[in-house]
Each structure stands twice: as structure tokens, then as C-alpha cells.
Scaffold this active site. Structure first.
Site, PDB file in Angstrom:
ATOM      1  N   LYS A 237       0.897  -1.394  -0.039  1.00  0.00           N
ATOM      2  CA  LYS A 237       0.121   0.018  -0.020  1.00  0.00           C
ATOM      3  C   LYS A 237       0.788   1.277   0.074  1.00  0.00           C
ATOM      4  O   LYS A 237       1.954   1.335   0.768  1.00  0.00           O
ATOM      5  CB  LYS A 237      -0.686   0.059   1.136  1.00  0.00           C
ATOM      6  CG  LYS A 237      -1.926   1.215   1.284  1.00  0.00           C
ATOM      7  CD  LYS A 237      -2.935   1.070   2.324  1.00  0.00           C
ATOM      8  CE  LYS A 237      -4.009   2.006   2.531  1.00  0.00           C
ATOM      9  NZ  LYS A 237      -4.902   2.121   3.565  1.00  0.00           N
TER      10      LYS A 237
ATOM     11  N   SER B 216      -9.969   2.241   2.684  1.00  0.00           N
ATOM     12  CA  SER B 216      -8.939   3.155   2.032  1.00  0.00           C
ATOM     13  C   SER B 216      -8.171   2.353   1.012  1.00  0.00           C
ATOM     14  O   SER B 216      -7.503   2.661   0.066  1.00  0.00           O
ATOM     15  CB  SER B 216      -8.366   3.815   2.818  1.00  0.00           C
ATOM     16  OG  SER B 216      -7.429   3.550   3.826  1.00  0.00           O
TER      17      SER B 216
ATOM     18  N   SER C 290     -10.286  -0.138   7.122  1.00  0.00           N
ATOM     19  CA  SER C 290      -9.653   0.030   5.593  1.00  0.00           C
ATOM     20  C   SER C 290      -9.037  -1.316   4.988  1.00  0.00           C
ATOM     21  O   SER C 290      -8.765  -1.250   3.774  1.00  0.00           O
ATOM     22  CB  SER C 290      -8.836   1.048   5.580  1.00  0.00           C
ATOM     23  OG  SER C 290      -9.487   2.633   5.552  1.00  0.00           O
TER      24      SER C 290
END
Lengths: 484, 95, 487
Positions: C78, C153, C177
Site C-alpha cells: 500500500k 481506503s 480500511s
């Protein structure tokens, strides 16, 4: 209305840099004077994702301070973030302590000389002392119209020591600051270097009419970096505030800057005014817990504090309070003195006289402090030893001392090289006396005729004949016998 | 609970955010809705509850006081927008 | 070749058995990214050179007969984790040019484990979002229906894994998330106990809630990588100094007698009927596996969303104060004063959702509002924490839905922040309490995946993964592929 109708109310906030090796939340160095930004690591630069880890030595030094001013040490204290935007504050917040500081409710006793022989002791309350990180520095010299930012200082551990508004004059403020300065240096938690900013003072000043209870509106004068400037800044601010009020004006609560060139203060245009700091507990750090054992261990390793040492010097060494105060003014000087007493075997009072008068006088002329003395404690003891064992007289000792200061070697080397060993052999002294008497028949006749004051003439002549090395007591005694 | 456009401008100033004039009204509406949703918190009985700053019931670990970070100024300043003589530059600040 | 359909265990066996090299495996995934990511936008930065160099290094290790299970296994990171020499944008224009001079601890750990980073996964800007529509680099599409959101997210992480562009991905979870996007893309996502995985080098959103974890195609895959990421880190004061349990060896244990609690609050109004059905079917599967069920009460859970939307923005407003255009990041051009530099750099560098949260956070911390908002939220946070503490006196795990519904259409909620925030209604409480939680796929509604959430007591990751793995041995939902990306 005269100034005698007014009373000043002063509280001081002292930022004291803790003399650790590394920063409070990072492993960067904190040496003074390094090239810009060479001691700023990602944590100090507020880079994304990096995290603070607390320096244990900073905590220990803060606790040390708290114990030395008889304060309460918080068993659990918390770091909070104080928010404001300024380029020397890289994260947009300063990690400080707000609701739960590590040190609270202490005090410091100051001495005020209110007459030639009159000293009053006044207790100044210490509201709190909290740990925090220092900010960087903004350099306003012209970088093509810009300000340059050096973050070497960012993250240097500080304790901010906040006094109660117990101080009533610039002189009291200076007495408090000097006492505090002496203390933190004594404790070894701060190098005390005011020029380098290791010990900085902000002064909160207000005035009120004598007899009124309510405090006036205060101003805060920032970063005054010498005792003299503190005195001047406070005096200026008191005058200014009285004038403003007497002219029908009101004091605005604001942050002011002292200008050492003019001796005046002026309101700052930026930074502190009208801020909302939005304090909240720093979620990157957990509560700091000081256990009883931890505090006890620090307490038992506390050095003897100046007042206790001074009292001991009076009681154990029989010194006057004045000498004791002088010799305990710094921890190094006191240690020097004690080392000399122990190594020389000389009377403590004699040692005190020599150190307080001769040595400190000489160092003062050289502009050095005790740590930089060209004569170490052992060497100094070596000199006094030769007086104790009567190898040299006190008078000769002064000459040897001068030679030692000039770097000519140890007392023994100098005594040897210059042949300064005291003459105690009575036959040699008698020979010298006989010689002097033989050469001065007129003076001898006058003396015997009753001119007693000529005794001194014979002492001087005989001493001169021995190059000053005759033992003064023996010389006196033998001369008296010869002149009878 | 609602925020006026003027309050939005004040908060934006405190947070140093430049808002376009046309953003202010929608922000005021959206932030008011959020605060409205959040206002349900006041219904909770919390008189005797200790605030919880952190999920961990741990205490702060202390680092040994040693210098572990070398000088890497060049690396760190390689990503800086404006530097001169090792200093970060900002528009002139008047104290 | 269907290398992308193999589990981590199968990949590791294949590498050791010389069926393919790490370089071939990496090239396979790089090829899939090149072919498919234009439809998904799951990567912000692809790093083929770095990946192939790591793959070659892994092959060298494997050739010596050395290495561990993860040696040579590719992954997506990420883009919230700092990577030396590779841009770390955090999905923001503010960091569009930011190349960190340090690695996040988990990047170091996974590099050291021999894993091969394919690139940096797209995400909501500063991890603020539930649909991956706030990214400066554009929205990520759900591989199951590219007109729908993948959740957020960690939208890039889940889309890349769900579409077979990476075997596994790291992710972070501040209010859901990891779990919500895993649920919306048929993946297994786990957020461990707060403090279990180091936060060092992970760009902070809300420090007391942020926790890194993984999204994977199975609990077993997740266990391998979470094991390598976990552990004490002296650089993070909130890292837990406690040995990491073995997450893999217990996966095959029976869950007979496992006590699972069902919180009535998680099955109240607002849960889509189709999702409810799938969860109920999953409960039956767990029962067949020998688990026992009882009702538990988490009475303060309706307050978790309001609590979160005070605590998280407050911390975010503070954490994001460092982005000022002075030392790194976006700097407005031609600013004449310091004030202008700050306001324009931040006004230009942050997107609308980030600005909203900064403003909410600034407001709730400001003078006169602190007690009513921030302090009250901290107190309610404790009530929520106490709810879980009580529940775990009676049960081993708590089970419920991960999200109220399946993936929604792109753009459906972008104008209504509050509606968007309510996506996280079931996931936020675990972050507030600090407990581990995971989502696993439990079926489909009209072809779209549904997620089941398990929440565990502190440090109970191994038990949670064991339950999830046993469920996955009894079901095949997690093995389903989105048709367009299967081959």
C-alpha cells in the site's frame, strides 16, 4: 503618582536544555554549533511516518531537578501536542506536557541583600516543570529575501521551569535566576551556557497599585539571554507599564521581544499572539510512569546541593559563611577545594584563603574558571604541603604560586630549581645575623641606645642575606638573642 | 450543531488551508452534517468514565541516550523544495 | 499459465520444486499488471526493476537451498508505507513527488523475508475514505464490477489481489480500511491487535487507531505474511514487546467448542437482507464445524461512528500539520509570505475529504469545544472498549457482518460524507478498542461478494485465523474469481 505606589508582579519561565547526548525523541546529536541541519534526522524534520521514542536520560534529569527543588514527581505523566504553525516547528506541533507535567509544586529559596550586613531569605514557588522538545532556529539574514531554517536544535530536550508570580522586582528575578542556574549546573543536568541558549528566560510581568490584590494584565518578554538583560528587560517593562497606565492607557496581554541594543521591549508581530494551541495527548507516546524505586534511586544519587554544601563547609571546615558561599558557588570549585584540603593536610582555613583569594583572583585576571585553572587541585595541594612542612615560608609560597601559574612546573620543581628551600639550620642563620651585625655597627649602637624600631632593619637585612629563605620564626628568635 | 461559513473560514485559517470562496458554503453544509452526526455523543452517560487516549494499557518505553543518527543532510534535503547553504528557505519571517 | 491462482504455500512449493523461478513468477505478475491495471487503477507506482532485482536475489537464495516460505513471493505494498528510492504518495498530490529517505519497518521486514515488491498500491488520500474515490490518482475499480467501488481506503491493495495482479498485499486499517474493502472484493483481510505491527514509516492518519495488516485470498495466505510483518519495533513507542504467536501452525486445528458471540447491535436495521442471509448461512457452517453461538451485547456500538469521527479527525488534523511545503512535499509557487506559503501549499496539496477531516479535527480540539467533543469521545471510547472486555469474558470471538451491503456504484456517495462514513459502522469499534478483527468472504448477492467479520480478544490473531481457515476449508467462496480477471 510616584513609582513607589506601584508593585510589580513577576513570574519567570525558564527553558533549560538538558545535557543529554541525543535528542529527546530521536537519536540525533545535540552538539552546539554544528553546520545547519546536519544534526536533524527524519524525526526532527517531521518527516511522514516516523515516530518519537523517549530518551530515558531526559526523564532522569527532569526528575533530578524536581527532587532538588523539593517538588512532587508525577508517578504518571503525559506528553501532549501543542499546535502552531511556524517554520522552526517542523511537525506543526511541539511535543510538550500540559495537564500532567512530570514535576509540580516545588520551591527555591533566594537570598536578598537588603543592607550591608542584612540578608533576607525569600521562598519562590515553582509551579511546575515539564519536559518538552526545543524548536529549530530561524535565521533572518538575507537569503535573497527569504528566511533560512536550521533544525539542528529541534528536538533538543528541555525542561520548562515555571515559577509562581512570587517575584516583586528585577533584582529578585535575577537572584532567582542565578540560584536556579547554579542549581541546574550543580545537578549536571544543564551546561548553563546562556550565550548558546542552554538556559533561557521568558519574563511575565504585570504591575498593580500597592495594596491591591488583583493582578494587572501581564506581558511576556521572550528569550532574554543574560542575567543583565533580564534585569534591564524587566525594569523597562515595569516602567513602561506604569507609564501606560498612568497616562490612562491599558496593558495588552501580548508577547514582547527585548532589544539588547536599546534596552527596550517591543510587541512581537508574529507567532504567539492569538493562538489556539489545541493541546491533546500525543497518541504516538504512552504515559511515562515513574515508580517509587526509580525515584528513590535518583534521589539517592543526587549530588549534595549548594546550600547543604555551604553549611557543611562552615561546620566541618570552620569557614566563614562568606568563604563557604564563595567556595560552593560551583560544584567544581567546591570539589577543587575539598581535594586540596584532603591532599595538602593544610588547615582548611588556610586552603580557603589561598583558593578564594589568590587562586580565584588570578583566574579572574586570566578570565578562566576553575575548570580551566592552570594549577590542578593536586598541584595546588603540593604547594600548600610545602608550607605545612615548613619547606617554604608563606612569602616564598606566593612566588612559587606565581611561577606555577606561569607554567614553570610543580611546587617542588620550582622550589628545587630556584633553591627556595627554607633555611632552618640555626648555625647558618646565626652566621648571617653575625655578618649583618658586623657590617652595621652604627645601627647596632643606635638600637642598643633604645631605637627599638631598628629591630625590623636587622630582620630585613638578615632575611635579604639569606635570599628570604630563613625561617622567619627562627630568625626573629635568634636575632633577639644576639641583639640583647 | 451547525457551522456558519464564517466559522468554516476561521477553522480553515487555524488549520492553514486556503479555501476557494465557492468551497466555503458546501464545506459549511457538510461539516455541519458531520457535527450533527457526532453530536449523538452527548447522549452517553460518561460522568464516571476515565478518558481513553489509547487502546494499549502500556507505559512509555525509555530509549538509551546514545547518538544513533548520522548526518544525512544531503539525502534529506534532496527532497526539499528550496534550500540554500544547508538551510530550508521560507518567505521572509518578521518576528 | 495460472500462476496467479496458486496460494502462497503452492507458490513457495513451486519455487522450491523449481517449477518456476521467482523471476518468472514476478514477470507473470508484472505482465498481468500491464494487461489489466488500466481497467482497475490499483497501482499508483509499478516498480518492475526493483521487483526483478529482488526476484533475482530470491532465486539466488533459493538456488542455495536457503530461504523461507516467503522467499521470492511477490506482493503489492500500500502506498502509505515509506520505501527508500520509490515514491510514497499516500494517494495525495501533497506527496506526489515524495521519495522517502527511509523504509517503513514492515517494508524492511518483508524485504528481509525475501518478498518481491511489485509496486505501490492505490489508496484513498491519506487513507481517508471508504471507496478509494479520494485518491489523487483517481478511483480504483472493483474487479467484480468495474462500475463499482472496491471499498477503501485500501482499495488498490484489494483490487490488485482480487484481480490476480498480486498474490497478496499489505494494507492499513484505521476504521475498517482493510476489512471493508476485503469484504467488497471477496478477500480475506486482517487487522491485528493495535501495536502488533510496527507503525514506523507508515504515514500516520490517526495514530491511536492505525494498524497495518494484509489482504489475501485466504486466511492461510494472510497468516504467512502477517507472521512476517508482526513483532516488536523499538522505533515505535506503541509497539508491543511480546513474542508473536505462531499464526500458521494452528490453522488446521479443529474449532470444536469455539465460543462465538453474536452482537444483536450488528444485526439491527440498516443491514441489507441479502447480506444478513449470507451471514446466517455462514453461522450454520461454523455450527457444523463445532462452534457454539451465544448472543452478546455491545450496547455502545451505535456510538462508535460518532466517536471515531471525533478521535480520527482530531489526530489527523495534528498528524497532517507537518505537511507545510517547507521540507518536502507540495509547495505552492510564488508565495510572498509564510502565511500564504502554508495556506496555498496545504489548500492545493490536500483534496476535499482530507480538508474536511482536518477542519473537523481542528474544530473539535479548539478552545471551548475540546471537552464536549474530544474528551467526551475519549470517554465513550472507553465504554466501547469495556463492551468488548465484557463480551470476551464469555466468548472467544465475536461474529457479524463487515459491511452493511455489497459494493456500491462509483460516485454514489461522494457528495454525502456522512453516508460514506456510515459504511464503516461495523468495523470502527475494533479500532477504537484496539482488538484484532478480520473479514472473510461468505458468499455473493447478485454476483457481488459479501464479507463476514470476526473480532477477537487482544492478541488472538491465531485463533481468528484458525476459525477463518476452518471455515474456508468447508466453503469455496474465497476461491471464486471475477470472470474478467480469471485467466
Amino acid at each position: 503618582m510616584s513609582h513607589a505606589d506601584w508593585e510589580a508582579v513577576i513570574g519567570l519561565e525558564v527553558h533549560c536544555q538538558l545535557s543529554t547526548n541525543s535528542k529527546i525523541f530521536s537519536g540525533a546529536a545535540i552538539a552546539y554549533g554544528a553546520e545547519p541541519n546536519t544534526q536533524a534526522c527524519p524525526i526532527d524534520l517531521g518527516m511522514p511516518g516516523v515516530l518519537p521514542v523517549l530518551n530515558g536520560d531526559a526523564v532522569k534529569k527532569a526528575v533530578t531537578f524536581g527532587l532538588s527543588v523539593d517538588a512532587e514527581i508525577a508517578r504518571r505523566c503525559v506528553f501532549a501536542r501543542k499546535h502552531y504553525f511556524y517554520p522552526d516547528l517542523p511537525k506543526g506541533y511541539q511535543i510538550s506536557q500540559y495537564e500532567l507535567p512530570i514535576v509540580a509544586n516545588g520551591h527555591l529559596d533566594i537570598e536578598l541583600e537588603d543592607g550591608p550586613n542584612s540578608v533576607t531569605v525569600k521562598r519562590i514557588g515553582i509551579t511546575r516543570a515539564h519536559m518538552e522538545e526545543d524548536a529549530g532556529k530561524s535565521l533572518h539574514e538575507n537569503f535573497s529575501g527569504s528566511t533560512g531554517i536550521d533544525l539542528n536544535r529541534a528536538g533538543t530536550p528541555l525542561i520548562e521551569i515555571v515559577s509562581e508570580p512570587d517575584i516583586r522586582s528585577a533584582a529578585e528575578a535575577v537572584a532567582y535566576l542565578k540560584k536556579l542556574h547554579q542549581l541546574v549546573v550543580y545537578l549536571g543536568i544543564c551546561d548553563g551556557n546562556m550565550q548558546e541558549g542552554s538556559f533561557r528566560c521568558d519574563a511575565n510581568v504585570s504591575v498593580r497599585r500597592r495594596g491591591t490584590e488583583k493582578f494587572g494584565t501581564r506581558t511576556e518578554t521572550k528569550n532574554v539571554n543574560s542575567f543583565r538583560y533580564v534585569e534591564k528587560a524587566i525594569e523597562y517593562e515595569i516602567e513602561r507599564q506604569i507609564e501606560v497606565i498612568e497616562a490612562g492607557g491599558t496593558i495588552v496581554q501580548e508577547t514582547r521581544l527585548f532589544n539588547p541594543d536599546t534596552g527596550e521591549t517591543r510587541a512581537m508581530r508574529s507567532k504567539e499572539n492569538a493562538n489556539d494551541y489545541r493541546y491533546f495527548p500525543d497518541p504516538d507516546l504512552l504515559p511515562v510512569v515513574c515508580t517509587e524505586d526509580y525515584i528513590d534511586a535518583i534521589r539517592s544519587s543526587l549530588p549534595e546541593l549548594p546550600e547543604a554544601k555551604r553549611a557543611r563547609f562552615v561546620s566541618v571546615f570552620g569557614l566563614s559563611d562568606y568563604d563557604a558561599k564563595t567556595l560552593t558557588s560551583s560544584r567544581e570549585l567546591a570539589a577543587y577545594y575539598e581535594a586540596v584540603v584532603a591532599a595538602s593536610g593544610a588547615e582548611p582555613k588556610l586552603c580557603a584563603n589561598w583558593i578564594a583569594t589568590d587562586l580565584l583572583g588570578a583566574l579572574n585576571k586570566l578570565g578562566k574558571d576553575i575548570g580551566e585553572s592552570p594549577i590542578g587541585a593536586d598541584a595546588f595541594a603540593g604547594l600548600l604541603k610545602r608550607m605545612v612542612d615548613k619547606t617554604i615560608s608563606g612569602k616564598i609560597a606566593k612566588d612559587v604560586f606565581e611561577a606555577m601559574l606561569a607554567g614553570e612546573g610543580s611546587a617542588d620543581d620550582i622550589i628545587q630549581a630556584k633553591g627556595l628551600v627554607q633555611i632552618t639550620d640555626e648555625s647558618a642563620i646565626i652566621a648571617a645575623i653575625d655578618d649583618v651585625i658586623a657590617k652595621n655597627p652604627q645601627q647596632l649602637a643606635d638600637f642598643r641606645a633604645g631605637k627599638d624600631r631598628l629591630f625590623g632593619f636587622f630582620v630585613g637585612q638578615a632575611m635579604k642575606a639569606t635570599q628570604g629563605k630563613a625561617n622567619p620564626d627562627a630568625l626573629n628568635r635568634l636575632l633577639k638573642e644576639k641583639l640583647k | 450543531m451547525s457551522l456558519s461559513p464564517e466559522q468554516v473560514r476561521q477553522v480553515a485559517q487555524l488549520a492553514r488551508l486556503q479555501l476557494n470562496p465557492e468551497q466555503v458554503e458546501p464545506y459549511a453544509r457538510q461539516l455541519s452534517n458531520i457535527l450533527e452526526m457526532v453530536s449523538r455523543l452527548s447522549s452517553a452517560q460518561t460522568a464516571d468514565v476515565a478518558p481513553m487516549a489509547h487502546p494499549l494499557e502500556m507505559t512509555q518505553r525509555l530509549r538509551i541516550d546514545t547518538v544513533s543518527e548520522p548526518n544525512r543532510r544531503d539525502d534529506y534535503q534532496a527532497i526539499a523544495p528550496e534550500v540554500q547553504d544547508g538551510l530550508y528557505l521560507v518567505p521572509k519571517v518578521i518576528e | 499459465m495460472t500462476l496467479h491462482k496458486l496460494s502462497i504455500k503452492q507458490l513457495a512449493d513451486g519455487l522450491r520444486g523449481k517449477q518456476f523461478s521467482a523471476r518468472e513468477l514476478t514477470q507473470h505478475y508484472l505482465g498481468r499488471i500491464a494487461a489489466h491495471d488500466k481497467d482497475l487503477n490499483s497501482f499508483i507506482t509499478v516498480t518492475p526493476e526493483r521487483a526483478l532485482a529482488q526476484a533475482d536475489a530470491a532465486d539466488a537464495v533459493l538456488a542455495q537451498g536457503d530461504g523461507a516460505t516467503l522467499t521470492g513471493i511477490p506482493l503489492a505494498q500500500k502506498d502509505i508505507f515509506c520505501t527508500t528510492g520509490v515514491r510514497t504518495s499516500c494517494g495525495s498530490k501533497m506527496l506526489d513527488q515524495f521519495v522517502a529517505p527511509y523504509d517503513a519497518t514492515i517494508v524492511q521486514k518483508l524485504d528481509a523475508a525475501g518478498m518481491v515488491m511489485l509496486g505501490k498500491a492505490n489508496m484513498d488520500e491519506f487513507a481517508m475514505g471508504s471507496s478509494n474515490e479520494t485518491s489523487y490518482y483517481g478511483p480504483v475499480k472493483n474487479p467484480w464490477d468495474v462500475t463499482r467501488v472496491p471499498g477503501g481506503s485500501s482499495g488498490g491493495s484489494v483490487a490488485s489481489v482480487a484481480a490476480g495482479l498480486a498474490p497478496i498485499a499489505t494494507a492499513t486499517d484505521t476504521g475498517g480500511s482493510i476489512r471493508q474493502p476485503a469484504a467488497l472484493t471477496n478477500l480475506t483481510g486482517i487487522k491485528p491487535t493495535y501495536g502488533r505491527v510496527s507503525r514506523y514509516g507508515m504515514i500516520a492518519f490517526a495514530s491511536s487507531l492505525d494498524q497495518a495488516g494484509v489482504v489475501a485470498r485466504s486466511a492461510e495466505d494472510a497468516a504467512y505474511v502477517l507472521q512476517a510483518m508482526s513483532g516488536f519495533d523499538p522505533k515505535d513507542s506503541t509497539s508491543i514487546e511480546r513474542p508473536v504467536d505462531d499464526l500458521v501452525s494452528g490453522l488446521n486445528q479443529s474449532i470444536k467448542g469455539l465460543r462465538i458471540g453474536l452482537p444483536s447491535e450488528y444485526f439491527a436495521d440498516g443491514l441489507a437482507p441479502g447480506v444478513r442471509e449470507r451471514i446466517e448461512q455462514a453461522i450454520d457452517v461454523f455450527k457444523q464445524l463445532g462452534a457454539t453461538f451465544s448472543e452478546v451485547s455491545l450496547p455502545n456500538s451505535p456510538l462508535s461512528v460518532p466517536t471515531y469521527y471525533v478521535v480520527a479527525p482530531a489526530e489527523a488534523s495534528s498528524n497532517l500539520a507537518r505537511f507545510d511545503g517547507v521540507r518536502y512535499g507540495h509547495r505552492a509557487e510564488g508565495a510572498k509570505t509564510l502565511e500564504e506559503l502554508y495556506k496555498r501549499s496545504r489548500g492545493e496539496g490536500f483534496g476535499a475529504e482530507v480538508q474536511r477531516r482536518i477542519m473537523i479535527g481542528t474544530y473539535v480540539l479548539s478552545h471551548g469545544y475540546y471537552d464536549a467533543y474530544y474528551l467526551q469521545a475519549q470517554k465513550v471510547r472507553r465504554l466501547i472498549y469495556d463492551d468488548f472486555k465484557r463480551a470476551f469474558e464469555h466468548v472467544d470471538l465475536v461474529l457479524g457482518p463487515t459491511a452493511t451491503d455489497v459494493a456500491f456504484k462509483l460516485g454514489a456517495k461522494t457528495d454525502d460524507p456522512v453516508a460514506m462514513y456510515l459504511n464503516d459502522i461495523y468495523t470502527i469499534a475494533a479500532n477504537l478498542a484496539g482488538i484484532p478483527a478480520m473479514s472473510l468472504s461468505c458468499g455473493f448477492v447478485e454476483g457481488l461478494p459479501v464479507g463476514l467479520q470476526l473480532m477477537g480478544n487482544f492478541f488472538d490473531e491465531a485463533r481468528m485465523l484458525n476459525a477463518a481457515h476452518q471455515y474456508q476449508q468447508a466453503t469455496d467462496f474465497h476461491t471464486q474469481w471475477p470472470k474478467e480477471f480469471e485467466s
